[in-house]
Scaffold this active site. Sequence first.
Site, PDB file in Angstrom:
ATOM      1  CD  GLU A 268      -4.003 -18.159 -16.532  1.00 56.78           C
ATOM      2  OE1 GLU A 268      -4.434 -17.116 -16.021  1.00 56.78           O
ATOM      3  OE2 GLU A 268      -3.128 -18.857 -15.976  1.00 56.78           O
TER       4      GLU A 268
ATOM      5  CG  HIS B 121      -9.597 -17.631 -10.200  1.00 57.99           C
ATOM      6  ND1 HIS B 121      -9.635 -18.151 -11.473  1.00 57.99           N
ATOM      7  CD2 HIS B 121      -8.307 -17.714  -9.802  1.00 57.99           C
ATOM      8  CE1 HIS B 121      -8.420 -18.536 -11.820  1.00 57.99           C
ATOM      9  NE2 HIS B 121      -7.588 -18.279 -10.820  1.00 57.99           N
ATOM     10  CG  ASP B 122      -6.794 -14.999 -11.994  1.00 54.68           C
ATOM     11  OD1 ASP B 122      -6.637 -15.152 -10.768  1.00 54.68           O
ATOM     12  OD2 ASP B 122      -6.325 -15.782 -12.847  1.00 54.68           O
TER      13      ASP B 122
ATOM     14  CG  ASP C  96      -6.437 -24.421 -11.735  1.00 56.10           C
ATOM     15  OD1 ASP C  96      -5.487 -24.150 -12.490  1.00 56.10           O
ATOM     16  OD2 ASP C  96      -7.388 -23.653 -11.531  1.00 56.10           O
TER      17      ASP C  96
ATOM     18  CG  ASP D 208      -2.121 -21.485 -13.008  1.00 57.20           C
ATOM     19  OD1 ASP D 208      -3.044 -20.678 -12.898  1.00 57.20           O
ATOM     20  OD2 ASP D 208      -0.967 -21.274 -12.562  1.00 57.20           O
TER      21      ASP D 208
HETATM   22  C1  GLC Z   1      -3.043 -17.980 -12.951  1.00 57.00           C
HETATM   23  C2  GLC Z   1      -4.156 -18.093 -11.947  1.00 57.00           C
HETATM   24  C3  GLC Z   1      -3.949 -17.074 -10.871  1.00 57.00           C
HETATM   25  C4  GLC Z   1      -2.633 -17.344 -10.202  1.00 57.00           C
HETATM   26  C5  GLC Z   1      -1.495 -17.438 -11.213  1.00 57.00           C
HETATM   27  C6  GLC Z   1      -0.291 -18.072 -10.614  1.00 57.00           C
HETATM   28  O1  GLC Z   1      -3.043 -16.783 -13.606  1.00 57.00           O
HETATM   29  O2  GLC Z   1      -5.394 -17.974 -12.581  1.00 57.00           O
HETATM   30  O3  GLC Z   1      -4.991 -17.051  -9.939  1.00 57.00           O
HETATM   31  O4  GLC Z   1      -2.347 -16.336  -9.288  1.00 57.00           O
HETATM   32  O5  GLC Z   1      -1.819 -18.219 -12.327  1.00 57.00           O
HETATM   33  O6  GLC Z   1      -0.496 -19.447 -10.423  1.00 57.00           O
END
Ligand code: GLC
Length: 557
Positions: free
Chosen positions: A258, A330-331, A98, A201
């Site tokens: 993302e 995971h979110d 990540d 991310d």
């Molecule tokens: C992304 C991650 C998440 C995290 C956020 C801040 O959305 O997937 O888990 O809380 O970024 O880094």
Amino acid sequence: MEKKWWHGKTAYQIYPKSFCDSNGDGIGDLRGIISKLDYLKELGVDIIWLSPIYCSPLADQGYDISDYYNIDPRFGTMEDMDKLLEEANKREMFIVMDLVVNHCSDEHEWFKKACQDPDGRYGKYFYIKDWHEGEPLPCNWRSYFGGPCWDKLPGHDDKVYLHVFHKKQPDLNWENPELREEIYKMINWWLEKGLAGFRIDAIINIKKKLPFSNYPADREDGLCSVRKMLAEATGIGDFLGEMAEKTFRKWDAFTVGEVFNEKDEELPQFIGDNGYFSTMFDFSETVLGQSEKGWYAAEPVTPEMYKEAAFRNHKRVEGVGFLSNIIENHDEPRGVSHYLPEGEATETAKKMLGGVNFMMKGLPFLYQGQEIGMENFHYDSIDQADDISALDQYQVALDAGLSPEEALKVVDHFSRDNARSPFQWDASANAGFTTGTPWLRVNSNYKHLNLAEQKNRPDSVWNFYRQLIQLRQNPVYHETIVYGEMVPYLAEQYNLMAYYRQGEGQQLLVLGNFQKEPQDVVLPGKVKALLLNNLPGFDAEGSVLHMEGWQFVVLEV
Ligand code: GLC
Ligand code: CA
């Protein structure tokens, strides 16, 4: 479209904290992951994405990094990481980490130095503003985890710093070329080590609309979602292009962004042949039903909504690039608990959902536990919540007038803890995840829902995912499954999700009956082969296929 080394692969996300604990401290770790590489190979996985394992206070479970160049001792050591890279390499598997560079941790030395000397070199790595008690903040943006985006700079009563996520995640100032160079150096350092690439991310947040300004409030708190500002920010491409040029492209690295809310005209720049990223996640189904007001105001997702969103988004990228397909991460809630109606998450239905998603054009990503159909777990009380997002949304729901029971039900469904409960390996204590006390509760259904039970049962969810992956790998169909255009079939037929994958001189038809009632489907022509079926029976009469509830088939036609 230019062919890339990763196009035909299958990817898998590991959430290290909850995957496998090798030393009994209740926290999953790198040695645990190494011990499961053969398992993942057997499943058919090629690319493994690890959620963050860098040094971190774990305020946001590792998405708050205090040292980019080291492994958090709870996850292991750099030797373990090197070993993982080596063992993966032996098995022709690729490790992706990540990349969290919109922000770091407030415990990172950059931020500590910024606090010591806000006007010095490191102060410029962040967004720090003068502010005096009683004055309005530099702007009224609401952070993703609730409350204003600004907090007092530790040690300074007259300064505030920006954080669009948690206050322990100060935003890095990408306008500063020196900061950008630091980041590129770190990326190259990891790629040099043998990493195949990164999942990137929250990247859309790196470009702020400056100078800071207020937006009309969208809740009673007088604040406005950061997303409003992001929609107006322009120029992110300059940063992303520079990053790709100075890092990823030099290594032919695999990157998956993302990315939310990109504009249509930006797609070629993002994921085209020479794009900033290799691919990006398809979140078009994930965001369905969501509301700016909060989780409590979300609408349920229907099969028609799901189908429409998936088709629309895939059409948008056709001929431009590749999406990465997911039903969960995971979110998100567990896909089978979110997209299937309550009480309907049977093995058959789970396979159908997995199947229609996996067969879409793009790179399939499985999230740990998806391959056995893991489900949401349930809170008895809000005290069991670990996820900072769930705690915030519980309060948001209460503030909106929901009773504590109603608010708990809301977070029970959407909490990020659902996906983070430990992997269910077997029916032994703690689902075989740890010999100690797991950091987060194991789902109480583990006694019957676990990998050991499914491995040797031919009709299990696990074996079905294995068949899906094998079909993708099958040289006879590989090209069509990877590159064949995805064309909707009978898109108007209610609760039917059907599409062709059209290859050169080959045509596959993917059919999913997205409801518990049977339905008839008119086939376009003769069935040459039945490649996959989530039920024992296949009932075709002439050109009509009688599909059972939740039936899923892949045909060659
Ligand atoms: C992304 C991650 C998440 C995290 C956020 C801040 O959305 O997937 O888990 O809380 O970024 O880094
Ligand atoms: Ca451990």
